[in-house]
Write a protein that holds these residues in place. Structure first.
Motif, short mmCIF file in Angstrom:
data_model
loop_
_atom_site.label_atom_id
_atom_site.label_comp_id
_atom_site.label_asym_id
_atom_site.label_seq_id
_atom_site.Cartn_x
_atom_site.Cartn_y
_atom_site.Cartn_z
N LEU A 1 -6.05 8.00 16.06
CA LEU A 1 -4.57 7.91 15.46
C LEU A 1 -4.71 7.07 14.23
CD1 LEU A 1 -4.48 7.55 18.80
CD2 LEU A 1 -1.96 7.36 18.30
N THR A 2 -3.96 7.50 13.31
CA THR A 2 -4.01 6.56 11.80
C THR A 2 -2.57 6.87 11.13
OG1 THR A 2 -5.43 6.17 9.88
CG2 THR A 2 -4.99 8.62 10.87
N ASN A 3 -2.52 5.67 10.38
CA ASN A 3 -1.48 5.57 9.49
C ASN A 3 -1.93 6.16 8.04
OD1 ASN A 3 -2.58 3.19 8.73
ND2 ASN A 3 -0.92 2.02 9.79
N MET A 4 -2.85 6.63 7.90
CA MET A 4 -3.48 6.85 6.69
C MET A 4 -2.59 7.83 5.83
SD MET A 4 -7.56 6.55 6.96
CE MET A 4 -7.87 6.49 5.13
N GLY A 5 -1.63 8.47 6.60
CA GLY A 5 -0.70 9.19 5.92
C GLY A 5 0.02 8.78 4.73
N ALA A 6 0.46 7.52 5.16
CA ALA A 6 1.03 6.58 3.83
C ALA A 6 2.42 7.14 3.38
CB ALA A 6 0.01 6.09 2.78
N ALA A 7 2.34 7.36 2.20
CA ALA A 7 3.46 7.97 1.47
C ALA A 7 3.68 9.54 1.53
CB ALA A 7 3.68 7.65 0.10
N ASN A 8 2.61 10.26 2.13
CA ASN A 8 2.52 11.62 2.04
C ASN A 8 1.91 12.10 3.65
OD1 ASN A 8 2.72 14.48 1.64
ND2 ASN A 8 1.96 14.35 -0.47
N THR B 1 0.94 -1.25 0.02
CA THR B 1 -0.02 -0.02 -0.10
C THR B 1 0.80 1.23 -0.05
OG1 THR B 1 -1.59 -1.20 1.42
CG2 THR B 1 -1.98 1.23 1.25
N ILE B 2 1.89 1.19 0.94
CA ILE B 2 2.85 2.57 0.94
C ILE B 2 3.59 2.62 -0.20
CG2 ILE B 2 4.57 1.57 2.18
CD1 ILE B 2 4.63 4.10 3.85
N ALA B 3 4.03 1.50 -0.91
CA ALA B 3 4.82 1.62 -2.24
C ALA B 3 3.80 2.19 -3.20
CB ALA B 3 5.41 0.00 -2.37
N LEU B 4 2.70 1.85 -3.32
CA LEU B 4 1.84 2.11 -4.46
C LEU B 4 1.34 3.78 -4.19
CD1 LEU B 4 -0.56 -0.72 -4.69
CD2 LEU B 4 1.11 -0.18 -6.36
N GLY B 5 1.57 3.89 -2.61
CA GLY B 5 1.23 5.44 -2.49
C GLY B 5 2.53 6.32 -2.95
N HIS B 6 3.70 5.87 -3.00
CA HIS B 6 4.73 6.51 -3.35
C HIS B 6 4.78 6.81 -4.88
CE1 HIS B 6 7.51 7.28 -0.04
NE2 HIS B 6 7.03 6.28 0.39
N LEU B 7 4.48 5.65 -5.63
CA LEU B 7 4.23 5.83 -7.07
C LEU B 7 3.04 6.86 -7.33
CD1 LEU B 7 4.05 2.16 -8.68
CD2 LEU B 7 6.02 3.84 -8.64
N ARG B 8 1.98 6.97 -6.79
CA ARG B 8 0.96 8.11 -6.77
C ARG B 8 1.94 9.51 -6.62
NH1 ARG B 8 -2.27 4.64 -3.82
NH2 ARG B 8 -2.31 6.07 -2.06
N ARG B 9 2.38 9.57 -5.62
CA ARG B 9 3.03 10.67 -5.33
C ARG B 9 4.13 11.29 -6.19
NH1 ARG B 9 6.04 12.32 0.66
NH2 ARG B 9 6.33 14.46 0.06
N LEU B 10 4.90 10.25 -7.01
CA LEU B 10 5.79 10.56 -8.00
C LEU B 10 5.10 11.15 -9.07
CD1 LEU B 10 8.20 7.32 -7.94
CD2 LEU B 10 8.85 9.68 -7.18
N ALA B 11 3.69 10.67 -9.48
CA ALA B 11 3.05 11.17 -10.37
C ALA B 11 2.33 12.33 -10.06
CB ALA B 11 2.02 10.26 -10.92
N ASP B 12 1.93 12.94 -8.67
CA ASP B 12 1.37 14.02 -8.38
C ASP B 12 1.79 14.24 -6.75
OD1 ASP B 12 -0.21 16.07 -7.56
OD2 ASP B 12 -2.10 14.98 -8.22
N PRO B 13 2.73 15.14 -6.77
CA PRO B 13 3.27 15.51 -5.28
C PRO B 13 2.26 15.59 -4.25
CG PRO B 13 4.44 16.60 -6.93
CD PRO B 13 3.38 16.00 -7.93
N ALA B 14 1.01 16.12 -4.70
CA ALA B 14 -0.03 16.40 -3.71
C ALA B 14 -0.61 15.44 -3.16
CB ALA B 14 -1.06 17.24 -4.23
#
Length: 433
Positions: A82-89, A43-56
């Motif tokens: 409390l949540t880790n939904m921040g993921a990659a950002n 999940t977090i790795a895919l979040g990083h891919l999304r962030r690479l495409a769109d930093p927001a």
């Protein structure tokens, strides 16, 4: 203020979890804290891919939906989230939370925990724990996130935040941190860290403790699974905990479901390593304590490790899945013929697809799948399945093709001293470190 006991609830066990049970738990559960555990390695790795495409982007895409459903009742009941939904950002997620609170007229602070992103720290030449091969030889590294512990979350709780957002922290740490603060535990004491880690481990998957992912008709029956309730724990200062679910909800919470979750993802019950403690489960007792009530105690532990686990994501290529259906008399034979046709047409292609036929004599489907670093080759494979419409057996239909990038996940270790957590507080209308 230190208490003799506190109640903590689990409102999500993965990114795709249901929202309604969490709302019910907040409204009727009498909670002090609610944890939404929504982050997995991929999940977090895919979040990083999304962030690479769109930093927001890069945070959990369901964050806004969960906040809309939960925040009004959380604020009304004084329940901390409390949540880790921040993921990659996590910073972007924190601002989303701030906007929701502002929209509700709340000035409650939001605390954002960062520092888990260690891509600049991890050495691509370091061996992967899974196979010993240098990380960089598997493919381009796109993410590396250290598993932070409760000590990284504790300063965020001390700010008085109503919502704490993190990226990659160890799942049990999301529970241990608020328990330690409420009960006055010293996180450097292995016995206390072990007790809170056990609570977190049992609650982290939400509905798995109450019969979700366990139901097997005739072998393990779970009543009213469609109305599955999520669990909570009443945790005492001595580390013992009573687990339950709300009256009137579906599911079951008993010694069977608790013991099943107790060993979930634990490869070594004598030394389950987390950032907070090396947990020993051998002395744990699980006792019936009433209908859908179980008491658990007896966790012990050893001092926390000097190294932190890191989840590393890398570009592993692309995956294609393509299929076509055949129905009516002799459908299975036509689907098998289609499989032979595809196999013949791609024989010279530098890819080895998996070709299979599923179904029965009157309703069958051909499925073709492959993994390769060159998406162009996979597109050729998908096209051959689509071409079966008029270049294959009679009566083909329902073609579906999908081509996706694949993120592989590996793990490694880094020295704890190389990871520097940071807490940022977002006040109403502004952010302050």
């Amino acid at each position: 203020m230190t208490r003799t006991s506190t109640r903590i609830g689990s409102g999500a066990g993965f990114a795709g979890d249901r929202i309604e049970p969490a709302v019910d738990l907040v409204r009727r559960g009498g909670l002090d804290d609610l944890v939404l555990e929504c982050l997995a390695e991929r999940t977090i790795a895919l979040g990083h891919l999304r962030r690479l495409a769109d930093p927001a982007t890069g945070y959990d895409p369901r964050l806004g939906q969960r906040l809309t459903a939960l925040l009004p009742d959380l604020l009304a009941g004084g329940v901390r989230l409390l949540t880790n939904m921040g993921a990659a950002n996590p910073p972007a997620a924190g601002h989303i939370v701030r906007e929701h609170l502002d929209g509700l007229g709340s000035v409650a602070p939001v605390a954002v925990v960062t520092g888990d992103d260690v891509l600049d720290v991890v050495d691509p030449a370091a061996p992967a724990a899974e196979d010993g091969v240098p990380l960089g030889e598997h493919g381009e590294l796109v993410s590396a996130n250290a598993y932070l512990g409760a000590d990284a979350i504790a300063p965020a709780l001390d700010t008085g935040a109503a919502v704490v957002v993190t990226g990659r922290v160890a799942d049990p740490s999301l529970f241990l941190a608020p328990l330690a603060q409420r009960l006055g535990w010293d996180l450097d004491r292995p016995d206390r860290a072990a007790a809170g880690t056990l609570v977190g481990h049992l609650l982290e998957c939400a509905g798995q403790l109450t019969g979700g992912y366990a139901a097997d008709p005739g072998h393990l029956d779970v009543p009213r699974l469609a109305e599955l309730g999520f669990p909570f724990a009443d945790v005492a200062a001595d580390g013992s905990a009573h687990y339950g679910k709300l009256d009137g909800t579906g599911g079951r919470l008993d010694r069977h479901t608790v013991r099943e979750q107790l060993l979930y993802e634990v490869t070594d019950p004598t030394g389950y390593r987390t950032p907070d403690v090396v947990l020993d489960l051998r002395g744990v007792s699980v006792d019936h304590d009433g209908a859908d009530r179980v008491r658990v105690s007896g966790a012990t532990g050893r001092a926390r490790p000097d190294e932190l686990k890191v989840s590393v994501g890398y570009r592993a290529g692309h995956r294609v899945e393509a299929g076509i259906s055949y129905v009516g008399p002799n459908a299975a034979a036509r689907a098998r013929l289609a499989a032979d046709v595809v196999a013949e047409r791609v024989r010279g292609l530098a890819v080895a697809p998996r070709i299979e036929v599923r179904g029965g004599d009157t309703d069958a489907r051909l499925r073709v799948a492959a993994l390769h670093r060159d998406p162009g080759l996979l597109d050729v494979l998908a096209h051959e399945v689509e071409a079966l419409y008029t270049n294959g057996p009679a009566g083909g239909g329902g073609v579906r093709t999908r081509l996706d990038e694949v993120v592989g996940v590996l793990s490694t270790l880094v020295p704890r001293a190389a990871v520097v957590p940071r807490v940022t507080v977002l006040e109403a209308g502004r952010a302050a470190a």
